[in-house]
Design an enzyme around this catalytic site. Sequence first.
Site, short mmCIF file in Angstrom:
data_model
loop_
_atom_site.label_atom_id
_atom_site.label_comp_id
_atom_site.label_asym_id
_atom_site.label_seq_id
_atom_site.Cartn_x
_atom_site.Cartn_y
_atom_site.Cartn_z
N ASP A 1 18.14 -26.08 0.67
CA ASP A 1 18.66 -24.96 -0.06
C ASP A 1 20.05 -25.29 -0.59
O ASP A 1 20.83 -25.85 -0.42
CB ASP A 1 19.03 -23.57 0.95
CG ASP A 1 17.79 -23.61 1.69
OD1 ASP A 1 16.85 -24.04 1.72
OD2 ASP A 1 17.97 -22.59 2.66
N GLU B 1 13.84 -14.98 3.76
CA GLU B 1 15.26 -16.08 3.76
C GLU B 1 16.05 -16.02 2.60
O GLU B 1 15.42 -15.47 1.50
CB GLU B 1 14.37 -17.35 4.01
CG GLU B 1 13.84 -17.65 5.37
CD GLU B 1 13.51 -19.07 5.36
OE1 GLU B 1 13.62 -19.38 6.56
OE2 GLU B 1 13.05 -19.80 4.55
C1 FRU Z 1 15.28 -21.91 3.78
C2 FRU Z 1 16.02 -22.01 5.44
C3 FRU Z 1 17.19 -21.04 5.58
C4 FRU Z 1 18.00 -21.79 6.39
C5 FRU Z 1 17.99 -23.18 5.86
C6 FRU Z 1 17.97 -24.24 7.06
O1 FRU Z 1 15.02 -22.95 3.33
O2 FRU Z 1 15.18 -22.20 6.24
O3 FRU Z 1 16.74 -19.70 5.90
O4 FRU Z 1 19.31 -21.25 6.38
O5 FRU Z 1 16.75 -23.19 5.18
O6 FRU Z 1 18.10 -25.56 6.66
#
Ligand code: FRU
Length: 505
Positions: free
Chosen positions: A47, A229
């Site tokens: 992300d 998320e």
């Molecule tokens: C989304 C996610 C988020 C988390 C991160 C962990 O892709 O699962 O929810 O904070 O990636 O790397």
Amino acid sequence: MKLYNLIPAVLLCLGLSAEAQQQKYKLYREPHRPQLHFSQKANWMNDPNGMVFFNNTYHLFYQYYPDSMVWGPMHWGHATSKDLVHWDHEPVALYPDSLGYIFSGSVVADVNNSSGFGKAGKTALVAIFTHHDPKGDASGRIDYQNQSIAFSLDEGKTWTKYEGNPVLKNPGIRDFRDPKVSWYEPQQKWIMTLATQDRISFYSSKDLKQWTKESEFGKENGAHGGVWECPDLFPLDDNGRDVWVLLVSINPGGPNEGSATQYFIGDFDGTKFSSNQTTTKWLDYGPDDYAGVTWSNTGKRKIFLGWMGNWLYATRVPTYPWRSAMTIPRELSLRKIGTEYYVASKPIENYNLFAEPPFIAESFSTTKFNLTDKVKKLKGPARLSMASDQIKTFSIVLSNSKGEKVVIGYDQQANQYYIDRSEAGIHDFYNGFTKKSVAPRIAQGNDTYLTLFIDNASVELFADNGLTVMTGIFFPNDDFTNIQIEAPEALKIKSLKFNRLQDIW
Ligand code: FRU
């Protein structure tokens, strides 16, 4: 001559060693390396995080595991840009610590020094992120994700974690993460938009340290095929009126399987988000745009960036020595179709960096139009825009000498746009990778205007001025060097414009 051929000479002038030049030259020229998109030098990225515009610089932090090409203990990588096109890599910003890995979150410029972290007239950048405790996770607890903060007084180069972390403790919710914080001017307070399993929770704070729960949204709204998320909440302008948009990424359960980002149009009063929306709307229907949010501190402009990946196969894609890239930054705006609002995405203008004069053709009719002849070789990143005053079945075929192709098109009968990568090259890393992705046509008129951004290993379709967007990645065994427009019945094209773009590295 391509610009990157000049890089060794330029670096030599700057006094870099031959070895360093060689290294730089090879790095970012690997097979499938995006030439138009941000990607980290090596290892794992997911992300985008902490995007903030400060002092004429766009900051991009990102989920990063510097020790491996698959996901692991999360750090925040960091890059900066003046134009959102060219990026400088910066040192890792946040490292895992005794409270856990550093999961996704946001950064705000605390211009009023509400946190008291600012010193000697220096504005603090404050990062609000999730601490994910892997030990808590492994031991079967459910309260292993908490929100913490850190601040920087040197424009994101170095960070100090707050001694009072975590600032928002887990109330007993397994998925409790990805805080996106913004300033709510009418009530002079910060709002944290937080993903809490199957809904979004809103918290408020005066100082970024003490948080009070305000409300929840979404248990009964939108798509719920997977966990919620990486949310984002912001207003978009409709003739001087604020219309609020809530982005929610969901994994799995996207429209073409796996990860995707839905959005809700509604209202926010400083306490509650409400929406009358009855259908599920997706910011990008393609398989490879996830966990995207907008830059903070950009005023009314909302610029979005997503992770160009899908959790179904992201850890297995055949690239080396890095995995993943970001989408092209996109400016978001509101559009009204009938009585419904939609969010439209427009690639930022700065990408108009043409490598050579464009090929332009106007007012013609065709069933097969071979662009390769007109533009010699497609090799390298490119942008194709096409306008027609008809809406009829057509396809745009990118292909190579090995007979591999990716097809992007519109099917009039289904009234759908699509990306078909079933014959696009390497796909053995995931069974469903060859499945055709489809997206509804949202626009209603009888004309169409679309833009494609074509890179070595991805295509982004902005149809009907960005109302329907699709992003897809692919891994051909040789570069796609041919491009052809095909239509079963003659398609009237009002204008066609093809630009090779300068690569960004
Ligand atoms: C989304 C996610 C988020 C988390 C991160 C962990 O892709 O699962 O929810 O904070 O990636 O790397």
